[in-house]
Design a protein around this motif. Structure first.
Motif, PDB file in Angstrom:
ATOM      1  N   ALA A 177       0.686  -1.203  -0.038  1.00 34.83           N
ATOM      2  CA  ALA A 177      -0.161  -0.136   0.007  1.00 34.83           C
ATOM      3  C   ALA A 177       0.842   1.308  -0.022  1.00 34.83           C
ATOM      4  O   ALA A 177       0.277   2.412  -0.096  1.00 34.83           O
ATOM      5  N   HIS A 178       2.135   1.103   0.123  1.00 37.17           N
ATOM      6  CA  HIS A 178       3.030   2.410   0.181  1.00 37.17           C
ATOM      7  C   HIS A 178       4.134   2.465  -1.037  1.00 37.17           C
ATOM      8  O   HIS A 178       4.468   1.278  -1.562  1.00 37.17           O
ATOM      9  N   PHE A 179       4.381   3.524  -1.478  1.00 37.16           N
ATOM     10  CA  PHE A 179       5.251   3.615  -2.736  1.00 37.16           C
ATOM     11  C   PHE A 179       6.415   4.835  -2.395  1.00 37.16           C
ATOM     12  O   PHE A 179       6.203   5.638  -1.456  1.00 37.16           O
ATOM     13  N   CYS A 180       7.356   4.529  -2.992  1.00 33.08           N
ATOM     14  CA  CYS A 180       8.683   5.529  -3.116  1.00 33.08           C
ATOM     15  C   CYS A 180       9.150   5.920  -4.272  1.00 33.08           C
ATOM     16  O   CYS A 180       9.374   4.916  -5.348  1.00 33.08           O
ATOM     17  N   TYR A 181       9.121   7.258  -4.899  1.00 33.40           N
ATOM     18  CA  TYR A 181       9.668   7.633  -6.026  1.00 33.40           C
ATOM     19  C   TYR A 181      11.108   7.171  -6.139  1.00 33.40           C
ATOM     20  O   TYR A 181      11.998   7.788  -5.385  1.00 33.40           O
ATOM     21  N   THR A 197      -3.530   4.341  -8.527  1.00 39.43           N
ATOM     22  CA  THR A 197      -2.938   3.153  -8.250  1.00 39.43           C
ATOM     23  C   THR A 197      -3.090   2.385  -6.747  1.00 39.43           C
ATOM     24  O   THR A 197      -3.257   1.416  -6.832  1.00 39.43           O
ATOM     25  N   GLY A 198      -3.624   3.287  -5.933  1.00 38.41           N
ATOM     26  CA  GLY A 198      -4.047   3.119  -4.695  1.00 38.41           C
ATOM     27  C   GLY A 198      -3.000   3.077  -3.600  1.00 38.41           C
ATOM     28  O   GLY A 198      -3.442   2.449  -2.485  1.00 38.41           O
ATOM     29  N   PHE A 199      -2.062   3.734  -4.082  1.00 39.20           N
ATOM     30  CA  PHE A 199      -1.096   3.689  -2.778  1.00 39.20           C
ATOM     31  C   PHE A 199      -1.459   4.742  -1.709  1.00 39.20           C
ATOM     32  O   PHE A 199      -1.938   6.051  -2.031  1.00 39.20           O
ATOM     33  N   LEU A 200      -1.424   4.603  -0.448  1.00 42.66           N
ATOM     34  CA  LEU A 200      -1.852   5.232   0.601  1.00 42.66           C
ATOM     35  C   LEU A 200      -0.821   6.324   1.190  1.00 42.66           C
ATOM     36  O   LEU A 200      -1.431   7.496   1.683  1.00 42.66           O
ATOM     37  N   THR A 201       0.475   6.110   0.872  1.00 44.78           N
ATOM     38  CA  THR A 201       1.239   7.023   1.180  1.00 44.78           C
ATOM     39  C   THR A 201       2.309   6.922   0.209  1.00 44.78           C
ATOM     40  O   THR A 201       2.612   5.882  -0.571  1.00 44.78           O
ATOM     41  N   VAL A 202       3.230   7.920  -0.230  1.00 46.96           N
ATOM     42  CA  VAL A 202       4.380   7.828  -1.111  1.00 46.96           C
ATOM     43  C   VAL A 202       5.324   8.877  -0.355  1.00 46.96           C
ATOM     44  O   VAL A 202       5.145   9.849  -0.204  1.00 46.96           O
ATOM     45  N   THR A 203       6.538   8.065  -0.308  1.00 48.81           N
ATOM     46  CA  THR A 203       7.809   9.057   0.194  1.00 48.81           C
ATOM     47  C   THR A 203       8.557   9.570  -1.068  1.00 48.81           C
ATOM     48  O   THR A 203       8.630   8.984  -1.975  1.00 48.81           O
ATOM     49  N   THR A 204       9.283  10.614  -0.551  1.00 47.99           N
ATOM     50  CA  THR A 204      10.088  11.485  -1.504  1.00 47.99           C
ATOM     51  C   THR A 204      11.619  11.341  -0.982  1.00 47.99           C
ATOM     52  O   THR A 204      12.088  10.739   0.046  1.00 47.99           O
ATOM     53  N   THR A 205      12.407  12.142  -1.579  1.00 45.30           N
ATOM     54  CA  THR A 205      13.714  12.452  -1.079  1.00 45.30           C
ATOM     55  C   THR A 205      14.140  13.879  -0.525  1.00 45.30           C
ATOM     56  O   THR A 205      15.145  14.363  -0.254  1.00 45.30           O
TER      57      THR A 205
END
Length: 247
Positions: A177-181, A197-205
């Protein structure tokens, strides 16, 4: 836009490799944190009363549904040394974490780094990812091939997100459920794709702690590097040290 409602900034730590760094002069040597340093950092978190959490466990705090002294713990790329060196420490302290894996590179190495002369290091395979999950940790998505989304056609970007998620879910038998660019490279359309896509959170740099009002699909993080001493680690965690470094 999804926003968080936490009353005080929440740090999300980002690690890459938990291992002894290669010799001086090696490319991206800074991304190695020694097992001993990692163990000291996790012990300090516990001594200070922090609970280390995966992105799923952290989400209620990011949304303001829960309050507490928490810190997110994330690992990028899915290195095997996360399993061998970080997992026992996390278990010792009762912490959970999220490891962002590259679905078409399981059991291989960080081939996307090869052109930059970065040492090739084993990545967890599907069985090892299942071991990671069975030990109370979480797997997040990091595309299929660790691509720079800003250099890909929209159809490829969508495929890298959707199929990457599906492949990891098939490999681990759990929801992803989570993604990182990858590389921290993304544009507004990729934020939209991640949401669809349904990702609940996405982290960045992007550097900084998560403040109230942050978009849950553009979350900044706090980098922990080879040269991060314990006093600096504490500054990153509990003060505006990293927040001032945000763009």
């Amino acid at each position: 836009m999804d926003t968080s409602a936490n009353t005080s900034p929440i740090p999300i730590l980002v690690y890459h490799q938990i291992d002894i760094a290669p010799p001086k002069g090696a490319a991206f040597r800074s991304l190695y944190v020694s097992p001993k340093a990692f163990a000291r950092q996790m012990l300090l978190l516990q001594m200070l009363g922090y609970q280390g959490l995966s992105m799923s466990d952290l989400l209620p705090y990011l949304k303001g549904e829960k309050q507490g002294k928490v810190v997110g713990i994330t690992f990028d790329d899915g290195y095997l040394n996360n399993l061998t060196h970080a997992l026992p420490v996390l278990q010792r302290h009762g912490f959970s974490s999220t490891c962002y894996a590259v679905s078409q590179r399981l059991g291989q190495t960080n081939v996307w780094d090869e052109v930059q002369g970065i040492a090739q290091t084993p990545l967890m395979d599907a069985a090892q990812l299942r071991q990671w999950v069975a030990a109370g940790q979480e797997v997040g998505a990091h595309t299929r091939h660790h691509v720079n989304l800003q250099q890909c056609d929209p159809a490829i970007c969508r495929e890298e997100m959707t199929l990457g998620r599906a492949e990891l879910e098939a490999a681990t038998g759990t929801a992803v459920a989570h993604f990182c660019y990858p590389y921290g490279r993304y544009a507004p359309e990729h934020v939209t794709m991640a949401r669809q896509t349904g990702f609940l959170t996405v982290t960045t740099t992007e550097r900084g702690r998560v403040a109230s009002g942050a978009d849950l699909r553009q979350l900044p993080r706090v980098p922990v590097l080879r040269a991060t001493t314990l006093p600096v680690f504490l500054l990153k965690l509990a003060t505006g040290y990293e927040d001032r470094r945000s763009k």
